[in-house]
Write a protein that holds these residues in place. Structure first.
Motif, mmCIF file in Angstrom:
data_model
loop_
_atom_site.group_PDB
_atom_site.id
_atom_site.type_symbol
_atom_site.label_atom_id
_atom_site.label_comp_id
_atom_site.label_asym_id
_atom_site.label_seq_id
_atom_site.Cartn_x
_atom_site.Cartn_y
_atom_site.Cartn_z
ATOM 1 N N ALA A 91 42.061 38.840 48.223
ATOM 2 C CA ALA A 91 40.964 37.868 48.138
ATOM 3 C C ALA A 91 40.439 37.789 46.708
ATOM 4 C CB ALA A 91 39.855 38.244 49.118
ATOM 5 N N GLY A 92 41.370 37.809 45.734
ATOM 6 C CA GLY A 92 40.986 37.502 44.349
ATOM 7 C C GLY A 92 40.773 36.003 44.259
ATOM 8 N N ASN B 299 39.860 45.783 49.488
ATOM 9 C CA ASN B 299 38.561 46.155 48.910
ATOM 10 C C ASN B 299 37.406 45.853 49.866
ATOM 11 O OD1 ASN B 299 38.770 47.291 46.171
ATOM 12 N ND2 ASN B 299 40.080 45.493 45.890
ATOM 13 N N GLY C 144 32.280 43.023 37.805
ATOM 14 C CA GLY C 144 33.283 43.999 37.390
ATOM 15 C C GLY C 144 34.382 43.423 36.516
ATOM 16 N N VAL D 42 33.988 35.003 31.729
ATOM 17 C CA VAL D 42 34.099 33.736 30.977
ATOM 18 C C VAL D 42 34.721 32.716 31.919
ATOM 19 C CG1 VAL D 42 35.125 32.609 28.959
ATOM 20 C CG2 VAL D 42 34.517 35.038 28.854
ATOM 21 N N GLN E 26 44.319 47.383 54.180
ATOM 22 C CA GLN E 26 45.409 47.654 53.233
ATOM 23 C C GLN E 26 46.724 47.220 53.873
ATOM 24 O OE1 GLN E 26 45.107 49.399 50.072
ATOM 25 N NE2 GLN E 26 47.264 48.880 49.801
ATOM 26 N N ASP F 290 48.462 37.309 47.130
ATOM 27 C CA ASP F 290 47.688 37.177 45.893
ATOM 28 C C ASP F 290 47.606 38.588 45.303
ATOM 29 O OD1 ASP F 290 45.837 36.303 43.915
ATOM 30 O OD2 ASP F 290 44.186 37.039 45.158
ATOM 31 N N LEU G 13 56.470 47.041 49.193
ATOM 32 C CA LEU G 13 56.166 46.477 50.516
ATOM 33 C C LEU G 13 57.375 45.802 51.174
ATOM 34 C CD1 LEU G 13 53.283 46.997 49.415
ATOM 35 C CD2 LEU G 13 52.567 44.914 50.535
ATOM 36 N N LEU H 57 34.350 46.345 27.337
ATOM 37 C CA LEU H 57 35.760 46.462 27.730
ATOM 38 C C LEU H 57 36.594 46.802 26.496
ATOM 39 C CD1 LEU H 57 37.609 43.744 29.805
ATOM 40 C CD2 LEU H 57 38.512 44.483 27.621
ATOM 41 N N ASN I 105 45.877 47.871 43.646
ATOM 42 C CA ASN I 105 47.320 47.949 43.944
ATOM 43 C C ASN I 105 48.163 47.331 42.830
ATOM 44 O OD1 ASN I 105 47.212 49.141 46.577
ATOM 45 N ND2 ASN I 105 46.340 47.206 47.274
ATOM 46 N N GLY J 122 46.063 45.481 33.632
ATOM 47 C CA GLY J 122 44.875 44.657 33.879
ATOM 48 C C GLY J 122 45.222 43.282 34.421
ATOM 49 N N PHE J 123 46.428 42.793 34.093
ATOM 50 C CA PHE J 123 46.735 41.378 34.354
ATOM 51 C C PHE J 123 48.170 41.172 34.850
ATOM 52 C CE2 PHE J 123 43.795 42.051 30.909
ATOM 53 C CZ PHE J 123 42.772 41.136 31.088
ATOM 54 N N PRO K 112 41.433 30.421 35.435
ATOM 55 C CA PRO K 112 42.037 29.087 35.631
ATOM 56 C C PRO K 112 43.496 29.187 36.070
ATOM 57 C CG PRO K 112 40.949 29.234 33.488
ATOM 58 C CD PRO K 112 40.942 30.618 34.061
HETATM 59 C C1 LIG Z 1 37.701 43.400 33.283
HETATM 60 C C2 LIG Z 1 38.343 42.051 33.363
HETATM 61 C C3 LIG Z 1 37.775 40.975 32.723
HETATM 62 C C4 LIG Z 1 38.330 39.723 32.812
HETATM 63 N N1 LIG Z 1 37.719 38.676 32.216
HETATM 64 C C5 LIG Z 1 38.179 37.420 32.435
HETATM 65 C C6 LIG Z 1 37.429 36.300 32.006
HETATM 66 O O1 LIG Z 1 36.351 36.454 31.455
HETATM 67 N N2 LIG Z 1 37.912 35.058 32.272
HETATM 68 C C7 LIG Z 1 39.099 34.876 32.919
HETATM 69 O O2 LIG Z 1 39.496 33.730 33.133
HETATM 70 N N3 LIG Z 1 39.830 35.925 33.352
HETATM 71 C C8 LIG Z 1 39.382 37.179 33.145
HETATM 72 N N4 LIG Z 1 40.067 38.247 33.629
HETATM 73 C C9 LIG Z 1 41.329 38.007 34.327
HETATM 74 C C10 LIG Z 1 41.085 37.555 35.740
HETATM 75 O O3 LIG Z 1 40.000 38.235 36.263
HETATM 76 C C11 LIG Z 1 42.280 37.819 36.616
HETATM 77 O O4 LIG Z 1 43.484 37.376 36.033
HETATM 78 C C12 LIG Z 1 42.120 37.130 37.967
HETATM 79 O O5 LIG Z 1 40.824 37.301 38.458
HETATM 80 C C13 LIG Z 1 43.104 37.722 38.921
HETATM 81 O O6 LIG Z 1 42.967 37.097 40.146
HETATM 82 P P1 LIG Z 1 44.075 37.246 41.268
HETATM 83 O O7 LIG Z 1 43.749 36.253 42.308
HETATM 84 O O8 LIG Z 1 45.411 37.230 40.670
HETATM 85 O O9 LIG Z 1 43.959 38.695 41.889
HETATM 86 P P2 LIG Z 1 42.995 39.911 41.878
HETATM 87 O O10 LIG Z 1 41.671 39.602 41.351
HETATM 88 O O11 LIG Z 1 43.740 41.029 41.295
HETATM 89 O O12 LIG Z 1 42.839 40.130 43.452
HETATM 90 C C14 LIG Z 1 43.887 40.559 44.261
HETATM 91 C C15 LIG Z 1 43.290 41.296 45.434
HETATM 92 O O13 LIG Z 1 44.350 41.644 46.324
HETATM 93 C C16 LIG Z 1 44.141 42.969 46.757
HETATM 94 N N5 LIG Z 1 45.411 43.525 47.189
HETATM 95 C C17 LIG Z 1 46.499 43.798 46.424
HETATM 96 N N6 LIG Z 1 47.461 44.347 47.173
HETATM 97 C C18 LIG Z 1 46.975 44.427 48.430
HETATM 98 C C19 LIG Z 1 47.486 44.942 49.640
HETATM 99 N N7 LIG Z 1 48.703 45.482 49.714
HETATM 100 N N8 LIG Z 1 46.719 44.890 50.747
HETATM 101 C C20 LIG Z 1 45.471 44.339 50.699
HETATM 102 N N9 LIG Z 1 44.925 43.860 49.566
HETATM 103 C C21 LIG Z 1 45.674 43.901 48.443
HETATM 104 C C22 LIG Z 1 43.632 43.637 45.497
HETATM 105 O O14 LIG Z 1 43.053 44.885 45.769
HETATM 106 C C23 LIG Z 1 42.630 42.602 45.032
HETATM 107 O O15 LIG Z 1 41.411 42.751 45.680
HETATM 108 C C24 LIG Z 1 39.526 39.541 33.541
HETATM 109 C C25 LIG Z 1 40.120 40.614 34.179
HETATM 110 C C26 LIG Z 1 39.535 41.860 34.109
HETATM 111 C C27 LIG Z 1 40.176 42.991 34.840
#
Ligand SMILES: Cc1cc2nc3c(=O)[nH]c(=O)nc-3n(C[C@H](O)[C@H](O)[C@H](O)COP(=O)(O)OP(=O)(O)OC[C@H]3O[C@@H](n4cnc5c(N)ncnc54)[C@H](O)[C@@H]3O)c2cc1C
Length: 765
Positions: A11-12, A35, A54, A58, A245, A275, A285, A375, A430, A436-437, A475
């Motif tokens: 749920a990112g 989470n 957390g 931006v 999980q 995601d 997995l 950071l 995970n 981080g990315f 984005p």
């Molecule tokens: C400290 C920090 C600062 C940042 N600042 C910026 C910013 O200012 N602007 C910007 O645009 N980007 C920023 N980023 C980058 C941006 O936050 C991320 O690239 C983006 O939020 C990632 O989103 P996502 O949907 O890919 O997944 P995530 O946010 O990583 O979410 C994925 C979720 O899936 C869950 N998950 C994974 N595997 C499993 C599993 N097997 N079972 C159940 N759940 C699972 C994870 O635990 C997590 O909760 C930042 C990143 C960090 C870490």
């Protein structure tokens, strides 16, 4: 018809955007996340009276969020307010100088000239160049599926013209001379986990993205944005399950059929979207026997983004002079990046990002106090750093650096403190190697080279989020859901038998030919026929409003009962979107009566209503070579030209004249074409002969393209072409016959055409 079930794992921001888009398509959607709160990396940590975002702070391209609310007819501003941030960033350099970046272009140019006289012009040129990159990299490619190599190939010339082979730092260096400016304007890759010295300059598009839409902060913090989206999810009926999980993808044959939770519970679904970090999903997995591309060996060769050390702290006093986003540059830059990415060691000289949200929204800190996070980019867990020991040491190093610069007396006013290291990223999110990315945004790991949004290994398995196309950053991950939306089948499947019946009753000849096709391909053809036939009926029967609605739903990616079948074919067979867009456009243009003026206009029309169908059919027959597509387009055009010659009278009765006006001595009217006047009959005969010659050239091209087809499809296509050519022959033999009856190929002749087609199907490719 029952709605199909979709499971979204994570749920990112990517997963949230995904579940909303799937819901809008009509799926029954459940989101699972390990989470305790939604948001993924955008978790909110509460320490005493302090609340900290957390992760992302931006927010750029705010329209991407507006869109998610608009999917359901809602307004984002009714859920969460976006505050403008000014300046976007403040850069503090090691020599004590600073640069405020943001505002209008003129503001930034003035700031740059103040710091390094005369460099404003170079900056202006950098913005202009990043605009060019943006118009390809974001406008054209960010929501374009890249799971086919041809899509990548098609983009290569544009990418080379944009110097994508240069790193961000090298490209910036071509426009700016002052080293402080070069560093400042090269930091964008770090925002998505990449080394500015190695990341492809395509990422300079972030630069223009900020300039175009500005930098924003949700009132109440990024957490408030997450909560707004969670509220929307509840309102529209998405099920969100936290503290779950997922430990396994369930597979049957070559299909993902659901997931298994850590506690052994199984959840079945028609499709699963992760995601989550794709290398982790593939490695841990999905059983190795189901993976032929993403083997463990290959996963080991990937380059991962950096790790992050993030310290959240609250102070009992305010620091009003500190801006919302401050980047504190260390003394060294290149060396720091080498420590992080190459040497994989902790540096003594860190560069920091300091977040002080109260600068934009005073509610982000308690009365009289301040809340920060700082950071530091650090190596990921491929480095041999023991974070249990190193964590507190780095925190003290960072505290000292802040005390010496922007936050004097920090140690004396600290009230709460909590930090996270790559260990936490690994265990909480995970993420492989605690990055981080996810994987780094290198050219060799971008677009087609990145993890595909539609899995190459298993059907019904998709990926959104940072590790997939287009990449990390808010984005990027929100756009990744747009990509997946284009790939998934529609939520309702439809009835194969019904499509087949329609096909057989409306097209007896081709239903005979379809017996030669393998079952699955034949079913796809029946479905495609149903779609095109229905659109055609709407066009012919004057249901312009239905056509217009379909076209609108299509362009806005909204669900549509008929076009969802096309989406189904896209997901299964990879049909392009453009042919359907062109088909509907051509049909819509016909609604107002038709008067074709020239050969060029006629050929364009024939491509729109028939060439496109050739293009749609190719992937179902397993053909994707660009040359082959041209032949298929030609065959469709040839058939349509034949149709036009056959149906002159019927078309005229419907106020449609397809015979080009400039083929006649004077433009014919409908009554001219319907009259028995010998002048018009003679001219029309000549024009038809001319069209049949045009058709003949294209039949020849269509025939030449048959070599690209697999064996059984050759018979079907050759036979179809021959049948139409035969109609052309009949018209040639009796060109005036159109006044009394339609040219029809008799049954015996149909069989006589089939036999040579069978023989020639054995020709080599
Ligand atoms: C400290 C920090 C600062 C940042 N600042 C910026 C910013 O200012 N602007 C910007 O645009 N980007 C920023 N980023 C980058 C941006 O936050 C991320 O690239 C983006 O939020 C990632 O989103 P996502 O949907 O890919 O997944 P995530 O946010 O990583 O979410 C994925 C979720 O899936 C869950 N998950 C994974 N595997 C499993 C599993 N097997 N079972 C159940 N759940 C699972 C994870 O635990 C997590 O909760 C930042 C990143 C960090 C870490």
């Amino acid at each position: 018809m029952e709605a199909r079930r979709a499971l979204v794992v994570g749920a990112g921001f990517g997963g949230i955007a995904m579940c909303l888009r799937l819901k809008r398509l009509g799926y029954q959607v459940t989101v699972l996340d390990n989470n305790p709160k939604a948001g993924g990396r955008a978790q909110v940590y509460e320490l005493d009276k302090y609340k900290f975002d957390g992760g992302p702070t931006v927010i750029t391209a705010p329209f991407l969020f507006d869109e998610l609310f608009e999917l359901f007819g809602k307004k984002r501003s009714d859920y969460v307010e976006f505050l403008p941030v000014e300046p976007w960033y403040r850069f503090e350099f090691a020599d004590g100088s600073r640069l405020d970046y943001g505002g209008t272009l003129e503001d930034t140019i003035t700031e740059i000239n103040r710091l390094s006289p005369g460099e404003g012009g170079g900056y202006e040129r950098l913005v202009a160049f990043s605009k060019r990159i943006f118009s390809v990299g974001f406008d054209k490619l960010a929501d374009q599926p890249f799971h086919r190599f041809v899509t990548m190939l098609a983009q290569v010339p544009a990418l080379l013209a944009l110097k994508s082979y240069l790193s961000v730092y090298s490209l910036v260096g071509k426009f700016l001379k002052d080293d402080r400016l070069r560093r400042a304007f090269s930091i964008h890759p770090l925002l998505v986990g990449g080394n500015p010295m190695q990341t492809t300059s395509i990422y300079c598009l972030i630069h223009y993205l900020e300039r175009k839409w500005g930098v924003w902060f949700p009132k109440g913090g990024t957490g408030a944005l997450v909560q707004a989206l969670v509220k929307l999810m509840h309102e529209v009926g998405v099920t969100l399950e936290l503290n779950r999980q997922v430990s396994k993808v369930m597979v049957e044959g070559k299909k993902a059929v659901g997931i298994q939770l850590e506690n052994g519970e199984e959840r079945l679904a028609d499709l699963v979207v992760f995601d989550a970090d794709p290398p982790k999903v593939y490695r841990d997995l999905i059983d190795a026997r189901h993976r032929s591309k993403w083997t463990n060996r290959r996963l080991k060769r990937l380059s991962f983004s950096m790790g992050l050390f993030v310290w959240y702290f609250g102070t009992s006093r305010r620091y009003p002079d500190v801006e919302h986003h401050t980047i504190i540059m260390g003394k060294v830059f290149k060396e720091l990046l080498e420590d992080i990415y190459d040497r994989k060691i902790l540096s003594d000289d860190l560069s920091l990002y300091l977040h002080r949200p109260a600068a934009s929204d005073s509610s982000m800190a308690p009365e009289g106090g301040d809340a920060f996070y700082v950071l530091a980019p650090v190596p990921n867990k491929l480095a041999k750093v023991d974070w249990v020991k190193a964590g507190e040491r780095i925190r003290l190093q960072v505290q000292k650096q802040l005390e010496d610069t922007l936050l004097p007396g920090l140690g004396d006013c600290l009230e709460v403190s909590h930090f996270v290291t790559p260990d936490d990223f690994e265990s909480k999110f995970n993420t492989l190697w605690g990055s981080g990315f996810s994987i780094a945004p290198l050219f060799r790991q971008s677009a087609w080279f990145r993890f595909h949004n539609q899995s190459e290994e298993l059907e019904n398995l998709y990926f959104c989020g940072a590790g997939t196309h287009p990449g990390a950053g808010v984005p990027g991950v929100v756009s990744s859901a747009r990509v997946v939306e284009k790939l998934v089948p529609p939520a309702r499947v439809g009835d194969e038998d019904a499509f087949q019946k329609i096909f057989r009753s409306k097209s007896r000849t081709f239903s005979l030919a379809s017996l030669l096709l393998p079952k699955e391909r034949a079913e796809a053809i029946f479905r495609l026929y149903y779609i095109c036939r229905t659109l055609d009926d709407w066009a012919d029967e004057g249901h312009g409003e239905k056509l217009r609605e379909a076209s609108q739903c299509w362009s806005e990616h909204r669900p549509h009962e008929l076009l969802d079948h096309y989406r189904f074919l896209q997901a299964r067979w990879g049909l392009g979107s453009l042919p359907l867009t062109e088909l509907m456009d051509a049909m819509l243009r016909e609604q107002e009566g038709v008067r074709i003026k020239s050969e060029e206009e006629l050929l364009e029309y024939c491509h729109g209503v028939a060439g496109t169908i050739g293009l749609m059919t190719c992937p179902i027959f397993g053909v994707t070579e660009p040359d082959a597509l041209q032949h298929a387009d030609d065959l469709g055009i040839a058939m349509q030209l034949t149709n036009i010659c056959r149906d002159v009278r019927e078309d005229a009765e419907n106020d449609r004249i397809y015979l080009p006006a400039d083929f006649f001595t004077t433009s014919p009217s409908v009554s001219d074409l319907l009259s028995k006047d010998s002048k018009w009959i003679e001219e029309t005969v000549l024009v038809k002969r001319r069209l049949l010659s045009l058709a003949e050239e294209r039949y020849a091209s269509g025939e030449a393209g048959i070599r690209y087809l697999p064996f059984r499809m050759r018979i079907v296509v050759r036979w179809a072409g021959r049948m139409y050519r035969e109609i052309g022959e009949l018209i040639r033999d009796d060109p005036t016959g159109y006044h009394s009856e339609r040219a029809v190929v008799k049954s015996g002749k149909k069989l006589r055409i089939l036999l040579p087609s069978l023989g020639r199907a054995f020709l080599p490719r």
